[in-house]
Scaffold this motif. Sequence first.
Motif, PDB file in Angstrom:
ATOM      1  N   LEU A 326       0.842  -1.195   0.000  1.00 54.43           N
ATOM      2  CA  LEU A 326       0.000   0.000   0.000  1.00 54.43           C
ATOM      3  C   LEU A 326       0.879   1.248   0.000  1.00 54.43           C
ATOM      4  CD1 LEU A 326      -2.711  -1.003   2.635  1.00 54.43           C
ATOM      5  CD2 LEU A 326      -2.975  -0.903   0.156  1.00 54.43           C
ATOM      6  N   PRO A 327       0.372   2.326  -0.597  1.00 45.83           N
ATOM      7  CA  PRO A 327       1.165   3.564  -0.599  1.00 45.83           C
ATOM      8  C   PRO A 327       1.203   4.191   0.794  1.00 45.83           C
ATOM      9  CG  PRO A 327      -1.004   3.954  -1.541  1.00 45.83           C
ATOM     10  CD  PRO A 327      -0.923   2.477  -1.300  1.00 45.83           C
ATOM     11  N   SER A 328       2.279   4.841   1.099  1.00 43.26           N
ATOM     12  CA  SER A 328       2.483   5.640   2.320  1.00 43.26           C
ATOM     13  C   SER A 328       2.259   4.866   3.617  1.00 43.26           C
ATOM     14  CB  SER A 328       1.615   6.904   2.292  1.00 43.26           C
ATOM     15  OG  SER A 328       0.244   6.574   2.166  1.00 43.26           O
ATOM     16  N   VAL A 329       2.519   3.548   3.583  1.00 42.42           N
ATOM     17  CA  VAL A 329       2.404   2.735   4.793  1.00 42.42           C
ATOM     18  C   VAL A 329       3.794   2.333   5.259  1.00 42.42           C
ATOM     19  CG1 VAL A 329       1.637   0.499   5.700  1.00 42.42           C
ATOM     20  CG2 VAL A 329       0.118   1.832   4.240  1.00 42.42           C
ATOM     21  N   ARG A 330       4.003   2.417   6.572  1.00 39.96           N
ATOM     22  CA  ARG A 330       5.277   1.968   7.135  1.00 39.96           C
ATOM     23  C   ARG A 330       4.981   0.953   8.229  1.00 39.96           C
ATOM     24  NH1 ARG A 330       9.340   4.489  11.038  1.00 39.96           N
ATOM     25  NH2 ARG A 330       7.821   6.131  11.448  1.00 39.96           N
ATOM     26  N   ILE A 331       5.610  -0.207   8.129  1.00 42.48           N
ATOM     27  CA  ILE A 331       5.428  -1.230   9.161  1.00 42.48           C
ATOM     28  C   ILE A 331       6.393  -0.939  10.298  1.00 42.48           C
ATOM     29  CG2 ILE A 331       5.702  -3.695   9.670  1.00 42.48           C
ATOM     30  CD1 ILE A 331       4.652  -4.252   6.846  1.00 42.48           C
ATOM     31  N   ILE A 332       5.878  -0.958  11.515  1.00 38.80           N
ATOM     32  CA  ILE A 332       6.700  -0.726  12.703  1.00 38.80           C
ATOM     33  C   ILE A 332       6.950  -2.094  13.332  1.00 38.80           C
ATOM     34  CG2 ILE A 332       6.858   0.464  14.933  1.00 38.80           C
ATOM     35  CD1 ILE A 332       6.692   2.394  12.564  1.00 38.80           C
ATOM     36  N   GLY A 333       8.206  -2.531  13.310  1.00 36.61           N
ATOM     37  CA  GLY A 333       8.515  -3.865  13.826  1.00 36.61           C
ATOM     38  C   GLY A 333       8.734  -4.817  12.673  1.00 36.61           C
ATOM     39  N   THR A 334       9.981  -4.940  12.259  1.00 35.68           N
ATOM     40  CA  THR A 334      10.304  -5.802  11.121  1.00 35.68           C
ATOM     41  C   THR A 334      11.403  -6.782  11.526  1.00 35.68           C
ATOM     42  OG1 THR A 334      11.753  -3.998  10.385  1.00 35.68           O
ATOM     43  CG2 THR A 334       9.609  -4.168   9.326  1.00 35.68           C
ATOM     44  N   ALA A 335      11.295  -7.287  12.740  1.00 32.79           N
ATOM     45  CA  ALA A 335      12.305  -8.214  13.252  1.00 32.79           C
ATOM     46  C   ALA A 335      12.335  -9.480  12.402  1.00 32.79           C
ATOM     47  CB  ALA A 335      11.985  -8.570  14.702  1.00 32.79           C
ATOM     48  N   ALA A 336      13.490 -10.135  12.398  1.00 30.00           N
ATOM     49  CA  ALA A 336      13.620 -11.384  11.641  1.00 30.00           C
ATOM     50  C   ALA A 336      12.714 -12.457  12.238  1.00 30.00           C
ATOM     51  CB  ALA A 336      15.070 -11.842  11.653  1.00 30.00           C
ATOM     52  N   LYS A 337      12.599 -12.444  13.563  1.00 31.90           N
ATOM     53  CA  LYS A 337      11.771 -13.450  14.217  1.00 31.90           C
ATOM     54  C   LYS A 337      10.547 -12.766  14.814  1.00 31.90           C
ATOM     55  CE  LYS A 337      12.402 -17.624  16.777  1.00 31.90           C
ATOM     56  NZ  LYS A 337      12.485 -17.905  18.190  1.00 31.90           N
ATOM     57  N   LEU A 342       1.055  -7.257  13.372  1.00 33.84           N
ATOM     58  CA  LEU A 342       1.426  -6.341  12.303  1.00 33.84           C
ATOM     59  C   LEU A 342       1.033  -4.928  12.727  1.00 33.84           C
ATOM     60  CD1 LEU A 342       2.592  -6.243   9.461  1.00 33.84           C
ATOM     61  CD2 LEU A 342       0.314  -6.730   8.565  1.00 33.84           C
ATOM     62  N   SER A 343       2.056  -4.155  13.110  1.00 32.07           N
ATOM     63  CA  SER A 343       1.854  -2.768  13.515  1.00 32.07           C
ATOM     64  C   SER A 343       2.265  -1.880  12.360  1.00 32.07           C
ATOM     65  CB  SER A 343       2.762  -2.443  14.712  1.00 32.07           C
ATOM     66  OG  SER A 343       2.030  -2.274  15.891  1.00 32.07           O
ATOM     67  N   PHE A 344       1.452  -0.873  12.068  1.00 37.51           N
ATOM     68  CA  PHE A 344       1.844   0.005  10.957  1.00 37.51           C
ATOM     69  C   PHE A 344       1.293   1.410  11.150  1.00 37.51           C
ATOM     70  CE2 PHE A 344      -2.325  -0.035   8.865  1.00 37.51           C
ATOM     71  CZ  PHE A 344      -2.872  -1.217   9.329  1.00 37.51           C
ATOM     72  N   VAL A 345       1.932   2.327  10.448  1.00 42.17           N
ATOM     73  CA  VAL A 345       1.430   3.706  10.427  1.00 42.17           C
ATOM     74  C   VAL A 345       1.235   4.098   8.962  1.00 42.17           C
ATOM     75  CG1 VAL A 345       2.400   4.502  12.613  1.00 42.17           C
ATOM     76  CG2 VAL A 345       3.812   4.585  10.577  1.00 42.17           C
ATOM     77  N   VAL A 346       0.219   4.910   8.723  1.00 41.09           N
ATOM     78  CA  VAL A 346      -0.058   5.412   7.378  1.00 41.09           C
ATOM     79  C   VAL A 346       0.116   6.923   7.430  1.00 41.09           C
ATOM     80  CG1 VAL A 346      -1.750   5.563   5.514  1.00 41.09           C
ATOM     81  CG2 VAL A 346      -1.725   3.563   7.019  1.00 41.09           C
ATOM     82  N   GLU A 347       0.873   7.423   6.506  1.00 38.52           N
ATOM     83  CA  GLU A 347       1.183   8.848   6.469  1.00 38.52           C
ATOM     84  C   GLU A 347      -0.081   9.697   6.589  1.00 38.52           C
ATOM     85  OE1 GLU A 347       3.354  11.341   3.174  1.00 38.52           O
ATOM     86  OE2 GLU A 347       4.432   9.473   3.615  1.00 38.52           O
ATOM     87  N   ASP A 348      -0.057  10.651   7.523  1.00 37.41           N
ATOM     88  CA  ASP A 348      -1.158  11.615   7.688  1.00 37.41           C
ATOM     89  C   ASP A 348      -2.473  11.020   8.193  1.00 37.41           C
ATOM     90  OD1 ASP A 348       0.451  13.713   6.909  1.00 37.41           O
ATOM     91  OD2 ASP A 348      -0.035  13.444   4.781  1.00 37.41           O
ATOM     92  N   LEU A 401      -8.841  -6.588   5.856  1.00 41.85           N
ATOM     93  CA  LEU A 401      -8.043  -5.535   6.505  1.00 41.85           C
ATOM     94  C   LEU A 401      -7.462  -4.593   5.453  1.00 41.85           C
ATOM     95  CD1 LEU A 401      -6.297  -4.327   8.919  1.00 41.85           C
ATOM     96  CD2 LEU A 401      -4.574  -6.021   8.268  1.00 41.85           C
ATOM     97  N   VAL A 402      -6.848  -5.173   4.456  1.00 39.78           N
ATOM     98  CA  VAL A 402      -6.156  -4.358   3.458  1.00 39.78           C
ATOM     99  C   VAL A 402      -7.147  -3.518   2.653  1.00 39.78           C
ATOM    100  CG1 VAL A 402      -4.694  -4.471   1.406  1.00 39.78           C
ATOM    101  CG2 VAL A 402      -4.192  -5.910   3.378  1.00 39.78           C
ATOM    102  N   LEU A 403      -8.283  -4.120   2.330  1.00 41.94           N
ATOM    103  CA  LEU A 403      -9.322  -3.382   1.613  1.00 41.94           C
ATOM    104  C   LEU A 403      -9.792  -2.187   2.447  1.00 41.94           C
ATOM    105  CD1 LEU A 403     -10.999  -3.648  -1.033  1.00 41.94           C
ATOM    106  CD2 LEU A 403     -12.780  -4.741   0.364  1.00 41.94           C
TER     107      LEU A 403
END
Lengths: 413, 153
Positions: A326-337, A342-348, A401-403
């Motif tokens: 998705l555009p302007s989405v950043r996932i917070i927490g990208t650990a290998a394990k 799934l935590s994320f922030v969307v710009e604005d 969720l994504v929709l």
Amino acid sequence: MKIFSEGLLDMAAIRNDFPILSRKVRDGKGLIYLDNAATTLKPRAVLDAVYQHYANGASNIHRGVHFLSEEATRQYENARETVRRFINARDTSEVIFTSGTTSAINLVAKSWGEKNLKAGDEVLITHMEHHANIVPWQMLREVTGCILKVAPINDRGELIMEELEALITPRTKLISVVYTSNSLGTINPVRDIIDFAKKHGAKVLLDAAQTVAHEKVDVQKLDCDFLVFSGHKLFATSGVGVLYGKREILEAMPPLMGGGDMIKSVTFEKTTYAELPARLEAGTPAIGGAIGLGAAIEYIEKIGFAAISVQENDLLTYATKLISDLPSVRIIGTAAKKAAILSFVVEDIHPHDMGTLLDAEGVAVRGGHHCTQPLMSRFKIPATTRASFSFYNTRGDADALVLAVRKAIEVFS
Amino acid sequence: MSTQDLYQQVIIEHHKKPRNFRKIEPATHQAEGFNPLCGDHLWVYLNISASGLIDDISFLGDGCAISKASASMMTQSLKGKTVTEARAIFVDFHKMVTGQLNPDDDTGGSERILARLKVFSGIWKFPARVKCAALGWHTMTGALANETTISTE
């Protein structure tokens, strides 16, 4: 329960075990429940066990000599044995029922902590702790003058293990660390942390609130000193939780609460305390809750962690891919394990607005700081939107969720 | 009111381009407000004349679209009003967002008083979000009462 040979679950049967999954929520939408890190849904097996206790049992434990009280006592103690087997404790005396993770950590901080820590002694936690594993140690610091140290994390949300090890000193009495981060999903290398601690003679408490519903935990294999979790994040009801502690440590802990059930004898001059585990369980416990917890454990043991991990890992991989696209989405927490969080922030778009807009589509997530404000500050964000999965979730839930996130982005565009 | 109605264009627009989004220096009255539940955090500044007129009002801060748009529209509605009028508007606004007053059915003149603020009229159907809409207003009344820190908890 039918389990396919590939290790996949019979999703229709599983979802049928959770009556709430057929509920309609806002505007008549079907429920897409992705807030499992806050609390898990309850299967019929748990609801029935709790119902049966109150409908047919309803007696207090450890006191009455009548039929129903004896039965309730037996069921309550059976639940303790189920927990013991579940986490592989040596003995049921090592399993203390509490009201949840928070009360278990507070019990350790106030009882073990106040007895064993002096001014200048150190408690080491990490930057990704839940407030429940921060505040009790700050309160302990007020009382004892101990020092609270915080191990840093990297930008992926993983512990920086060299720095954690470097923070351990001869004064470190306890390392209290989250096993699986509720905000990031990071699964910490607790085995290595315990090894470090042993080298330096420190004790280890593991906050396993987000772990026990998703992977096998073996306290003997881990060799942790304390392990805590909540029933309601393990498909049981709220109000019951567990403190596991090594017997010799629990035996030396003064009771935090005095009252009924925790005594051998009481006179106005002197009271002698009961043996473990009763000594640390003053008052009438959550009897129905503990019985329900036993039923919850039996339920997930039947499904098995092998099948649960396959399903949850698939959901995490699938949802992560879709959300990342998705555009302007950043996932917070990208650990290998990672666990299926799934935590994320969307710009604005503030996570509270996101939460409300997702709710309009029937998608239940958590928007907020997840009781980890220092962690949010570390990532320079006020909050995240968090979707957390359990084995009864499907790829269809991730699609929904994504929709819904896409729609929210449109509203704000 | 549906969620779509809650996120009307006017709210999104105020969120993106908040009005009076600046600090007044020096201000005769100011307060800091936060909602510990969600981390919304803002400051409200006022310049009040000797006769009790709100000569200027502004805000700064971070928060969700609802809290930001609400604070932004509050500054627009209160500029040029007296302190007494501002308090009265707050009372009506608060009643409206908590579902105790429907400005469209009210005979006490609240429809005219609340005017554009009516976009928040259905928010009582979203109990978790009422505090977002009220944060700027609580902070404003706190500033008027010379309280410096306002928490919605």
